[in-house]
Design an enzyme around this catalytic site. Structure first.
Site, mmCIF file in Angstrom:
data_model
loop_
_atom_site.group_PDB
_atom_site.id
_atom_site.type_symbol
_atom_site.label_atom_id
_atom_site.label_comp_id
_atom_site.label_asym_id
_atom_site.label_seq_id
_atom_site.Cartn_x
_atom_site.Cartn_y
_atom_site.Cartn_z
ATOM 1 N N GLU A 129 0.832 -1.219 0.000
ATOM 2 C CA GLU A 129 0.000 0.000 0.000
ATOM 3 C C GLU A 129 0.864 1.266 0.000
ATOM 4 O OE1 GLU A 129 -3.749 -0.072 1.862
ATOM 5 O OE2 GLU A 129 -3.869 -2.257 1.831
HETATM 6 N N1 CAA Z 1 -6.211 11.869 -3.884
HETATM 7 C C1 CAA Z 1 -6.699 12.384 -5.026
HETATM 8 N N2 CAA Z 1 -5.951 12.632 -6.112
HETATM 9 C C2 CAA Z 1 -4.633 12.354 -6.025
HETATM 10 C C3 CAA Z 1 -4.054 11.822 -4.859
HETATM 11 C C4 CAA Z 1 -4.901 11.576 -3.759
HETATM 12 N N3 CAA Z 1 -4.443 11.061 -2.620
HETATM 13 N N4 CAA Z 1 -2.725 11.657 -5.073
HETATM 14 C C5 CAA Z 1 -2.488 12.082 -6.340
HETATM 15 N N5 CAA Z 1 -3.637 12.491 -6.900
HETATM 16 C C6 CAA Z 1 -3.842 13.064 -8.244
HETATM 17 C C7 CAA Z 1 -2.984 14.303 -8.454
HETATM 18 O O1 CAA Z 1 -3.666 15.449 -7.996
HETATM 19 C C8 CAA Z 1 -2.834 14.318 -9.971
HETATM 20 O O2 CAA Z 1 -4.030 14.782 -10.570
HETATM 21 P P1 CAA Z 1 -4.065 16.151 -11.473
HETATM 22 O O3 CAA Z 1 -3.042 15.928 -12.560
HETATM 23 O O4 CAA Z 1 -5.456 16.230 -11.929
HETATM 24 O O5 CAA Z 1 -3.650 17.249 -10.538
HETATM 25 C C9 CAA Z 1 -2.774 12.825 -10.301
HETATM 26 O O6 CAA Z 1 -3.388 12.131 -9.226
HETATM 27 C C10 CAA Z 1 -1.359 12.336 -10.486
HETATM 28 O O7 CAA Z 1 -0.677 12.599 -9.289
HETATM 29 P P2 CAA Z 1 0.904 12.714 -9.195
HETATM 30 O O8 CAA Z 1 1.377 13.619 -10.271
HETATM 31 O O9 CAA Z 1 1.252 13.036 -7.798
HETATM 32 O O10 CAA Z 1 1.360 11.242 -9.605
HETATM 33 P P3 CAA Z 1 2.763 10.527 -9.499
HETATM 34 O O11 CAA Z 1 2.967 9.743 -10.727
HETATM 35 O O12 CAA Z 1 3.815 11.536 -9.145
HETATM 36 O O13 CAA Z 1 2.557 9.463 -8.324
HETATM 37 C C11 CAA Z 1 2.488 8.643 -6.080
HETATM 38 C C12 CAA Z 1 2.182 9.791 -7.053
HETATM 39 C C13 CAA Z 1 2.073 9.150 -4.721
HETATM 40 C C14 CAA Z 1 3.960 8.279 -6.079
HETATM 41 C C15 CAA Z 1 1.637 7.408 -6.488
HETATM 42 O O14 CAA Z 1 2.048 6.872 -7.709
HETATM 43 C C16 CAA Z 1 1.626 6.317 -5.447
HETATM 44 O O15 CAA Z 1 0.943 6.428 -4.420
HETATM 45 N N6 CAA Z 1 2.351 5.204 -5.694
HETATM 46 C C17 CAA Z 1 2.312 4.044 -4.793
HETATM 47 C C18 CAA Z 1 1.234 3.104 -5.209
HETATM 48 C C19 CAA Z 1 0.915 2.118 -4.134
HETATM 49 O O16 CAA Z 1 0.603 2.473 -3.011
HETATM 50 N N7 CAA Z 1 0.940 0.837 -4.503
HETATM 51 C C20 CAA Z 1 0.567 -0.187 -3.566
HETATM 52 C C21 CAA Z 1 -0.156 -1.251 -4.269
HETATM 53 S S1 CAA Z 1 -1.718 -1.664 -3.630
HETATM 54 C C22 CAA Z 1 -1.436 -2.849 -2.436
HETATM 55 O O17 CAA Z 1 -0.380 -2.977 -1.898
HETATM 56 C C23 CAA Z 1 -2.665 -3.581 -2.097
HETATM 57 C C24 CAA Z 1 -2.517 -4.890 -1.397
HETATM 58 O O18 CAA Z 1 -2.857 -5.918 -1.963
HETATM 59 C C25 CAA Z 1 -2.168 -4.898 0.060
#
Ligand code: CAA
Length: 403
Positions: free
Chosen positions: A386
């Site tokens: 996550e």
């Molecule tokens: N809420 C709403 N919108 C959001 C947001 C949030 N929390 N975070 C980002 N966004 C939006 C941004 O506003 C942006 O939108 P706009 O262009 O319209 O402004 C869009 O999403 C893209 O955001 P970023 O430019 O920040 O994107 P990024 O490529 O830089 O990535 C990141 C951001 C935080 C690194 C994200 O990619 C991330 O969280 N990565 C990790 C993913 C993850 O948690 N994976 C785990 C897998 S699931 C799992 O483990 C489940 C299981 O089985 C246990």
């Protein structure tokens, strides 16, 4: 300034400080205590027997999931209108901590079903989707999985290779998802896929995929370091026909759906980490009061007493961050930052303090029957899934640097 003016300022300050005291109340309500005690009782009587064997054999706890469903643990925050328990996020955190103190494999099943699948559908699903899927997921009749990670897109979640091509009344889904919790045991899978690569993250959508849809195959179970009683698989989608009504939200909402849902999920994993740390601490404390060395119980040696003091302090600090994130969510505040901080810190505490617990138990800490070696192995995943700790630091630093 006359005396009545002064008096009204005094009245205002008195009222404000009184309000402030009310807002700073750290105690749990009677209802929260009852929920915590019910979860604690269940964990000790139902999860504890067999936890070592389930870890060893990588055995999914089917019967225990059924019992947790009866207690309402599979749909903790779901509106009773959809068959859920209608509890708040603080209750969710309390339940997660108690389950995780004993069995983090069981608690991740609860966490994914609650905060990634049920929450995602409740907050962003259509009425039809809620009626058809959420009611059964909340009751524990169905189990859910959240499918974002791919072989080449774990942390970099916008780089989805899985595609869903629009064919009018349905999409055709192709690709691979991996490290999917509840992967083999789920009935309902929320799958994130690219529908229009040119649009970047705005060309990503989330879909509800049912087990058994033609072309949907479940790969072999992963043999893991920790949370071995949970069920983790690679999934394969080969020309799977997904009805359009199974898309969640407006076209292009999938990436935001994943991010918003994961923010809540991170509170659940932070609570899991807190539970693993406090479970290991309780075992180490008890052991230190029984085990003797150099003519006295080892807790009487400052080397051990100071370890326990540090462990307790770290765990309490983590608890405050976890509770604050849950409180933010319940208050309707933005919780992206607080959930990232809670997960970052609580997972670090879980990793470090389980290592300390093993050290306090010495040779016995290295032996399976004392539980702490399993907790140490289970703790590691809380720094990975996550969103890794490094991803939480991206979220936190971007938020801190914003203003
Ligand atoms: N809420 C709403 N919108 C959001 C947001 C949030 N929390 N975070 C980002 N966004 C939006 C941004 O506003 C942006 O939108 P706009 O262009 O319209 O402004 C869009 O999403 C893209 O955001 P970023 O430019 O920040 O994107 P990024 O490529 O830089 O990535 C990141 C951001 C935080 C690194 C994200 O990619 C991330 O969280 N990565 C990790 C993913 C993850 O948690 N994976 C785990 C897998 S699931 C799992 O483990 C489940 C299981 O089985 C246990």
């Amino acid at each position: 300034m006359n005396i009545s003016h002064l008096w009204s300022i005094f009245e205002f300050l008195f009222y404000e400080s009184f309000n402030c005291i009310l807002h700073m109340d750290f105690s749990l309500s009677e209802e929260h205590l009852m929920i915590r005690d019910a979860a604690r009782d269940f964990a000790n009587t139902e999860l504890l027997p067999g936890v070592i064997e389930r870890d060893e054999k990588q055995e999914f706890p089917d019967e225990l999931v059924r019992k947790m469903s009866e207690l309402g643990f599979m749909g903790i925050m779901v509106d009773p209108q959809y068959g859920g328990s209608g509890m708040d996020t603080i209750s969710y955190v309390l339940i997660m901590e108690e389950l995780s103190k004993i069995d983090a494999s069981a608690s991740v099943i609860v966490s994914v079903n609650n905060s990634l699948v049920c929450y995602g559908l409740q907050a962003f699903g259509s009425d039809l989707q809620k009626e058809k899927y959420l009611t059964k997921l909340a009751a524990g009749e169905l189990i859910g999985a959240f499918c974002l990670s791919e072989p080449e897109a774990g942390s970099d979640a916008t780089s989805q290779k899985t595609t869903a091509i629009d064919h009018g009344d349905h999409y055709i889904l192709n690709g691979t998802k991996n490290w999917i919790t509840n992967g083999g045991r789920s009935d309902i899978y929320l799958v994130i896929a690219q529908t229009d690569r040119d649009k970047g993250h705005k060309g990503i959508n989330a879909f509800i995929v049912e087990k058994g849809m033609p072309g949907f195959d479940i790969g072999p179970k992963e043999d893991k370091l920790g949370i071995r009683g949970s069920d983790t698989h690679t999934l394969q989608f080969n020309d799977v026909k997904v009805p359009k009504e199974n898309r969640i939200g407006e076209d292009g909402f999938g990436f935001k759906f994943a991010m918003k849902t994961l923010s809540g999920g991170r509170i659940g994993i932070a609570a899991q980490a807190l539970g693993i740390a406090s479970g290991a601490f309780e075992i180490a404390k008890k052991y230190s009061k029984e085990r003797k060395a150099f003519g006295t119980e080892i807790c009487n040696h400052q080397a051990i007493a100071f370890k326990l003091a540090d462990m307790h302090t770290e765990i309490e600090a983590a608890r405050h961050l976890v509770m604050k994130a849950a409180w933010d969510k319940d208050q309707g505040n933005n919780y992206d930052l607080s959930s990232a901080m809670a997960k970052l810190y609580a997972s670090k505490v879980a990793m470090e303090q389980t290592v300390e617990a093993v050290q306090i138990l010495g040779g016995n800490g290295f032996v399976k029957e004392y539980h702490v070696e399993r907790m140490m192995r289970d703790a590691k995943i809380t720094q990975i899934y996550e969103g890794t700790s490094e991803i939480q630091k991206i979220v936190i630093s971007r938020s801190v640097l914003k203003d």
